[in-house]
Scaffold this motif. Sequence first.
Motif, PDB file in Angstrom:
ATOM      1  N   THR A   2       0.838  -1.189   0.000  1.00 35.30           N
ATOM      2  CA  THR A   2       0.000   0.000   0.000  1.00 35.30           C
ATOM      3  C   THR A   2       0.877   1.244   0.000  1.00 35.30           C
ATOM      4  N   ARG A   3       0.631   2.120  -0.937  1.00 34.91           N
ATOM      5  CA  ARG A   3       1.398   3.348  -1.045  1.00 34.91           C
ATOM      6  C   ARG A   3       0.541   4.529  -0.645  1.00 34.91           C
ATOM      7  N   ASP A   4       1.192   5.596  -0.223  1.00 36.45           N
ATOM      8  CA  ASP A   4       0.473   6.819   0.113  1.00 36.45           C
ATOM      9  C   ASP A   4      -0.276   7.338  -1.110  1.00 36.45           C
ATOM     10  N   ILE A   5      -1.416   7.946  -0.861  1.00 32.50           N
ATOM     11  CA  ILE A   5      -2.171   8.584  -1.938  1.00 32.50           C
ATOM     12  C   ILE A   5      -1.400   9.802  -2.437  1.00 32.50           C
ATOM     13  N   VAL A   6      -1.264   9.915  -3.741  1.00 29.96           N
ATOM     14  CA  VAL A   6      -0.641  11.072  -4.382  1.00 29.96           C
ATOM     15  C   VAL A   6      -1.724  11.852  -5.131  1.00 29.96           C
ATOM     16  N   ILE A   7      -1.773  13.147  -4.917  1.00 31.67           N
ATOM     17  CA  ILE A   7      -2.689  14.027  -5.648  1.00 31.67           C
ATOM     18  C   ILE A   7      -1.853  14.872  -6.605  1.00 31.67           C
ATOM     19  N   ALA A   8      -2.183  14.762  -7.895  1.00 29.60           N
ATOM     20  CA  ALA A   8      -1.413  15.453  -8.938  1.00 29.60           C
ATOM     21  C   ALA A   8      -2.334  16.392  -9.712  1.00 29.60           C
ATOM     22  N   PRO A   9      -2.451  17.646  -9.297  1.00 26.41           N
ATOM     23  CA  PRO A   9      -3.307  18.589 -10.031  1.00 26.41           C
ATOM     24  C   PRO A   9      -2.831  18.774 -11.470  1.00 26.41           C
ATOM     25  N   SER A  10      -3.783  18.768 -12.390  1.00 24.46           N
ATOM     26  CA  SER A  10      -3.466  18.979 -13.797  1.00 24.46           C
ATOM     27  C   SER A  10      -3.492  20.464 -14.113  1.00 24.46           C
ATOM     28  N   ILE A  11      -2.359  20.971 -14.585  1.00 25.21           N
ATOM     29  CA  ILE A  11      -2.291  22.406 -14.870  1.00 25.21           C
ATOM     30  C   ILE A  11      -3.089  22.779 -16.118  1.00 25.21           C
ATOM     31  N   LEU A  12      -3.637  21.787 -16.810  1.00 26.07           N
ATOM     32  CA  LEU A  12      -4.506  22.091 -17.942  1.00 26.07           C
ATOM     33  C   LEU A  12      -5.705  22.930 -17.493  1.00 26.07           C
ATOM     34  N   ALA A 199     -11.496  20.045 -10.438  1.00 30.17           N
ATOM     35  CA  ALA A 199     -11.865  19.864  -9.034  1.00 30.17           C
ATOM     36  C   ALA A 199     -10.853  20.497  -8.089  1.00 30.17           C
ATOM     37  N   VAL A 200      -9.630  20.730  -8.560  1.00 30.42           N
ATOM     38  CA  VAL A 200      -8.620  21.402  -7.743  1.00 30.42           C
ATOM     39  C   VAL A 200      -8.640  22.901  -7.976  1.00 30.42           C
ATOM     40  N   PHE A 201      -8.656  23.308  -9.246  1.00 24.36           N
ATOM     41  CA  PHE A 201      -8.580  24.735  -9.586  1.00 24.36           C
ATOM     42  C   PHE A 201      -9.957  25.387  -9.535  1.00 24.36           C
ATOM     43  N   ARG A 202     -10.667  25.119  -8.444  1.00 23.44           N
ATOM     44  CA  ARG A 202     -11.965  25.753  -8.207  1.00 23.44           C
ATOM     45  C   ARG A 202     -11.778  26.712  -7.042  1.00 23.44           C
ATOM     46  N   GLY A 203     -11.976  27.972  -7.305  1.00 25.50           N
ATOM     47  CA  GLY A 203     -11.719  28.971  -6.276  1.00 25.50           C
ATOM     48  C   GLY A 203     -10.775  30.031  -6.808  1.00 25.50           C
ATOM     49  N   ASN A 204     -10.163  30.752  -5.894  1.00 27.61           N
ATOM     50  CA  ASN A 204      -9.373  31.910  -6.308  1.00 27.61           C
ATOM     51  C   ASN A 204      -7.919  31.919  -5.858  1.00 27.61           C
ATOM     52  N   ASP A 205      -7.581  31.056  -4.897  1.00 25.08           N
ATOM     53  CA  ASP A 205      -6.231  31.154  -4.359  1.00 25.08           C
ATOM     54  C   ASP A 205      -5.783  29.830  -3.770  1.00 25.08           C
ATOM     55  N   SER A 206      -4.574  29.854  -3.201  1.00 26.35           N
ATOM     56  CA  SER A 206      -3.980  28.638  -2.655  1.00 26.35           C
ATOM     57  C   SER A 206      -4.816  28.034  -1.539  1.00 26.35           C
ATOM     58  N   ALA A 207      -5.464  28.860  -0.744  1.00 26.25           N
ATOM     59  CA  ALA A 207      -6.296  28.341   0.343  1.00 26.25           C
ATOM     60  C   ALA A 207      -7.470  27.537  -0.212  1.00 26.25           C
ATOM     61  N   ASP A 208      -8.085  28.045  -1.274  1.00 27.12           N
ATOM     62  CA  ASP A 208      -9.168  27.298  -1.918  1.00 27.12           C
ATOM     63  C   ASP A 208      -8.644  25.987  -2.484  1.00 27.12           C
ATOM     64  N   TYR A 209      -7.487  26.043  -3.148  1.00 26.68           N
ATOM     65  CA  TYR A 209      -6.917  24.834  -3.746  1.00 26.68           C
ATOM     66  C   TYR A 209      -6.554  23.815  -2.669  1.00 26.68           C
ATOM     67  N   ALA A 210      -6.082  24.287  -1.529  1.00 28.83           N
ATOM     68  CA  ALA A 210      -5.734  23.384  -0.430  1.00 28.83           C
ATOM     69  C   ALA A 210      -6.966  22.652   0.086  1.00 28.83           C
ATOM     70  N   ARG A 211      -8.080  23.361   0.180  1.00 27.57           N
ATOM     71  CA  ARG A 211      -9.304  22.706   0.628  1.00 27.57           C
ATOM     72  C   ARG A 211      -9.760  21.653  -0.385  1.00 27.57           C
ATOM     73  N   ASN A 212      -9.631  21.980  -1.656  1.00 28.41           N
ATOM     74  CA  ASN A 212     -10.046  21.036  -2.697  1.00 28.41           C
ATOM     75  C   ASN A 212      -9.159  19.787  -2.700  1.00 28.41           C
ATOM     76  N   ILE A 213      -7.852  19.995  -2.614  1.00 27.91           N
ATOM     77  CA  ILE A 213      -6.923  18.868  -2.566  1.00 27.91           C
ATOM     78  C   ILE A 213      -7.173  18.031  -1.318  1.00 27.91           C
ATOM     79  N   GLY A 214      -7.400  18.693  -0.197  1.00 21.76           N
ATOM     80  CA  GLY A 214      -7.651  17.978   1.054  1.00 21.76           C
ATOM     81  C   GLY A 214      -8.895  17.122   0.995  1.00 21.76           C
ATOM     82  N   ALA A 215      -9.954  17.627   0.364  1.00 22.42           N
ATOM     83  CA  ALA A 215     -11.194  16.864   0.274  1.00 22.42           C
ATOM     84  C   ALA A 215     -11.021  15.633  -0.618  1.00 22.42           C
ATOM     85  N   ILE A 216     -10.299  15.783  -1.728  1.00 20.95           N
ATOM     86  CA  ILE A 216     -10.050  14.639  -2.612  1.00 20.95           C
ATOM     87  C   ILE A 216      -9.189  13.605  -1.904  1.00 20.95           C
ATOM     88  N   ARG A 217      -8.151  14.055  -1.218  1.00 18.56           N
ATOM     89  CA  ARG A 217      -7.266  13.133  -0.507  1.00 18.56           C
ATOM     90  C   ARG A 217      -8.019  12.378   0.591  1.00 18.56           C
TER      91      ARG A 217
END
Length: 240
Positions: A2-12, A199-217
Amino acid sequence: MTRDIVIAPSILAANFAKLGEEIAAIDAAGADWIHCDVMDGHFVPNISFGADIIKAIRPITRKAFDVHLMIAPVDPYIEAFAKAGADIITVHAEAGPHLDRSLQAIGALGKKAGVSLCPATPETAIEHVLDRVDLILVMTVNPGFGGQSFLDSQIGKIRRIRSMIGGRPIRLEVDGGITRDNAAAVAAAGADTLVAGSAVFRGNDSADYARNIGAIRLAAEAGRVPNSAPPARAVETALR
């Protein structure tokens, strides 16, 4: 294993008018890798960016660049992306007649080698190259455009590929329509690396992106536990 979950936001899905700022923002937000979707308008019906863009943004972050080449032919361009700063180079099984040769070329350049499958391609297409790869990428949309809906038909393929991998140190990545709502299902099927764009680039700043990444993880990690789901309160907290 079992490996740690990796989240890789797509810059597209990033705002290309401020691409450097967007990459810095997802780095600060907790992205594990930076996923770079390269499209040629030939293999897939869209054009994104090339090796020069990878080279330009490489100094912005030390996170791994996960470069997904949706181009054909692919072999003539592998070295350019390696020199531009890619850490992982993924080619499509459908992009050329000599997949084994393409994967060898990536390894010879000192990069991790990945292979990707479009939705209609069966997992049997890669059974003879498993010992050449560090990553298998299952497309859960038809490649070419961001913002598409997840194809549930690929869950079974993810599960079968996980079985094929066995004890090999290969990451199993999914790309296409990934959200906090389906992250648990793909992780339960055996994926350990999730690409998410809109699903990651929803919002306006790093704080928004952190919440999105955290929810997916959070959803993906919960999906690894049988009959488990992330508590509703925990997901809502991650989204605040």
